[in-house]
Motif scaffolding. Structure first.
Motif, short mmCIF file in Angstrom:
data_model
loop_
_atom_site.label_atom_id
_atom_site.label_comp_id
_atom_site.label_asym_id
_atom_site.label_seq_id
_atom_site.Cartn_x
_atom_site.Cartn_y
_atom_site.Cartn_z
N TRP A 1 0.79 -1.15 0.01
CA TRP A 1 -0.09 0.02 0.01
C TRP A 1 0.95 1.11 0.12
O TRP A 1 0.35 2.32 -0.11
CB TRP A 1 -1.19 0.19 1.26
CG TRP A 1 -0.16 0.18 2.49
CD1 TRP A 1 0.28 1.11 3.31
CD2 TRP A 1 0.12 -1.03 3.20
NE1 TRP A 1 0.79 0.73 4.29
CE2 TRP A 1 0.99 -0.60 4.32
CE3 TRP A 1 0.17 -2.57 3.11
CZ2 TRP A 1 1.41 -1.42 5.61
CZ3 TRP A 1 0.61 -3.24 4.20
CH2 TRP A 1 1.23 -2.85 5.18
N GLU B 1 0.60 3.81 -2.70
CA GLU B 1 -0.31 4.89 -2.47
C GLU B 1 0.26 6.29 -2.15
O GLU B 1 -0.08 7.49 -2.64
CB GLU B 1 -1.61 4.43 -1.77
CG GLU B 1 -2.74 5.51 -1.49
CD GLU B 1 -3.69 5.01 -0.44
OE1 GLU B 1 -4.85 5.81 -0.27
OE2 GLU B 1 -3.59 3.94 0.05
N THR C 1 -2.75 5.52 8.78
CA THR C 1 -1.97 4.82 7.65
C THR C 1 -2.62 3.43 7.50
O THR C 1 -3.33 2.98 8.32
CB THR C 1 -0.30 4.71 7.93
OG1 THR C 1 0.17 3.93 6.82
CG2 THR C 1 -0.26 4.08 9.46
N ARG C 2 -2.71 2.84 6.27
CA ARG C 2 -3.02 1.57 6.19
C ARG C 2 -2.57 0.54 7.12
O ARG C 2 -3.28 -0.32 7.75
CB ARG C 2 -2.77 1.24 4.50
CG ARG C 2 -3.32 1.91 3.76
CD ARG C 2 -4.98 2.12 3.56
NE ARG C 2 -5.22 3.09 2.39
CZ ARG C 2 -6.56 3.25 2.46
NH1 ARG C 2 -7.45 3.01 3.34
NH2 ARG C 2 -6.87 4.11 1.33
N GLN C 3 -1.42 0.67 7.43
CA GLN C 3 -0.68 -0.04 8.12
C GLN C 3 -1.11 -0.48 9.63
O GLN C 3 -1.22 -1.22 10.13
CB GLN C 3 0.82 0.16 8.26
CG GLN C 3 1.74 -0.61 9.25
CD GLN C 3 3.26 -0.10 9.50
OE1 GLN C 3 3.73 0.30 8.45
NE2 GLN C 3 4.02 -0.67 10.72
N ILE D 1 -6.44 8.81 2.06
CA ILE D 1 -6.83 8.19 3.36
C ILE D 1 -7.31 9.06 4.43
O ILE D 1 -7.98 8.72 5.09
CB ILE D 1 -5.53 7.46 3.76
CG1 ILE D 1 -6.01 6.15 4.96
CG2 ILE D 1 -4.38 8.16 4.40
CD1 ILE D 1 -4.99 5.36 5.44
N THR E 1 -1.43 -7.57 0.32
CA THR E 1 -1.52 -6.25 1.01
C THR E 1 -1.39 -6.47 2.50
O THR E 1 -1.15 -5.22 3.24
CB THR E 1 -2.88 -5.54 0.52
OG1 THR E 1 -4.03 -6.49 1.12
CG2 THR E 1 -3.10 -5.50 -0.79
N PHE F 1 -4.10 -6.74 4.43
CA PHE F 1 -5.11 -6.22 4.65
C PHE F 1 -5.96 -7.38 4.96
O PHE F 1 -5.83 -8.66 4.37
CB PHE F 1 -5.78 -5.35 3.74
CG PHE F 1 -5.32 -4.14 3.43
CD1 PHE F 1 -4.40 -3.62 4.10
CD2 PHE F 1 -5.54 -3.37 2.15
CE1 PHE F 1 -3.48 -2.68 3.80
CE2 PHE F 1 -5.14 -2.40 1.75
CZ PHE F 1 -3.91 -1.88 2.57
#
Length: 401
Positions: free
Chosen positions: A125, A128, A214-216, A247, A339, A341
């Motif tokens: 990710w 992004e 953040t995605r993380q 995001i 990912t 996710f």
């Protein structure tokens, strides 16, 4: 011995766990060896055993492209070469400074240590955030990690990830040294005025998140879980420093939607001061860490040191910090192989809510978890021990027997 610690983040510019790590590691190392910290951002501070040197990337790199961060990293790493010839060992933290270690080893024959706080191949990710610069950050990390004389993994889970992402690495070069916590600074306090300043009712329990957007860090999964919590539950989100405008917008939309059902959501959309974070940790009913990728998870240490019970995702280094059924609850999920996710994000949010609710409804167990968490950090994660392990690794490379 003089070590050069290379980092993007250093006070006053700290926004993530790597910056926290270098701040405290440098302070503890300076008690036993000489330390130079080379960071981003103009500064030049000297004490008896610790010097902090900050520089800016090249001004000529004028671009609005997402790849700007990768170009700036290369430029600053090159600039730092002018001041590294007199150190005995170089130690880099994150890909932003990894090429400084690579070049210092090649140009000055200096032993090169690299701490990996995360791995680019496991953070797809990041494209992004960095755009085409993700290819550059991945190249820089790979080049450095394959050439480092020693690699420090912040958990055994991270060591396994290194060997998975970079199978060419000799396992003997990987050394597990945990993150740490300042036990005097991070301890339970009573500061209800900090809560009321933000509109939070200190007489009612609340669920807490602290971290970057953040995605993380998985904060949006916690926001999605709010609808499954007991009605009216206070939720405090200390969430700032979004990776991208996209995001940030997604987070705002999710919070606004969740507030339609539960108005008791308090979003502090900035990185809070350390004293405020300690107050929030100390008084929360449950601390939640919903990360989808986490090599260590220093925020769990901070929460546990302040006697907060933890509900965290069962992934990465968190498994070595939070003890299931003793200091908190671990919530498993099936990760996407690319990912990381959750394959079923709704189920993950429901499972987070179920464990949080269990602690909200059992204050005695929550209190016992919090007390056990404090004991665990005291016994395992003191910075003094971590600095000693790190210095011993330096000596083994500089003066091999």
């Amino acid at each position: 011995m003089r070590v050069g610690l290379m980092t993007k983040e250093y006070p006053p510019n700290v926004y993530g766990g790597a910056g926290v790590h270098v701040e405290y590691l440098s302070r503890e190392l300076a008690k036993i060896i000489e330390v130079e910290v080379h960071a981003w951002g103009k500064q030049d501070i000297s004490t008896k055993a610790l010097r902090v040197i900050g520089e800016e990337p090249w001004d000529a790199l004028q671009t609005d492209g997402k790849f700007k961060a990768a170009l700036e990293s290369l430029s600053l790493n090159l600039l730092q070469m002018t001041s590294l010839g007199k150190i005995d060992i170089i130690h880099t933290h994150t890909w932003y400074v990894s090429m400084a270690g690579f070049w210092a080893k090649k140009l000055f024959n200096i032993p090169f240590v690299l701490t990996t706080h995360s791995l680019e191949p496991l953070r797809a990710w990041k494209a992004e955030q960095l755009g085409s610069g993700y290819a550059m950050s991945s190249w820089m990390e790979r080049t450095a990690i394959l050439d480092a004389d020693a690699i420090i993994a912040v958990s055994h889970g991270t060591k396994a990830d290194i060997l998975k992402a970079y199978p060419e690495v000799d396992e003997a070069r990987i050394h597990v040294i945990y993150n740490g916590i300042d036990l005097d600074e991070y301890q339970r306090v009573s500061a209800p005025e900090i809560l009321t300043r933000h509109g939070i009712d200190p007489t009612k329990p609340y669920v807490l998140f602290v971290g970057r957007i953040t995605r993380q860090k998985g904060v949006t999964h916690l926001v999605d879980a709010i609808q499954y919590l007991p009605e009216g539950t206070q939720v405090v989100l200390c969430a700032g420093a979004p990776d991208t405008p996209e995001i940030a917008a997604e987070m705002r939309a999710k919070v606004e939607e969740a507030r339609k059902q539960n108005p008791n959501i308090f979003w502090i959309d900035q990185m809070v001061a350390k004293s405020e974070a300690i107050a929030f940790y100390s008084q929360c009913a449950v601390f939640c860490c919903p990360s989808v990728y986490e090599p260590f998870g220093i925020i769990n240490l901070e929460a546990m040191a302040c006697q907060a019970p933890v509900v965290a995702s069962a992934t990465g280094g968190i498994l070595e910090v939070v003890v299931e059924g003793e200091t908190g609850y671990l919530v498993p999920f099936e990760p996407d192989p690319v990912t990381t996710f959750p394959v079923d994000p709704e189920q993950f949010s429901r499972d987070l809510a179920a464990k949080i609710t269990a602690l909200l409804e059992d204050p005695a167990k929550a209190r016992a978890f919090g007390e056990a968490g404090r004991r665990r950090v005291e016994n395992t994660f003191a910075w003094s021990a971590i600095a000693s392990q790190t210095a011993a690794l330096y000596h083994s490379l500089v003066d091999p027997q």
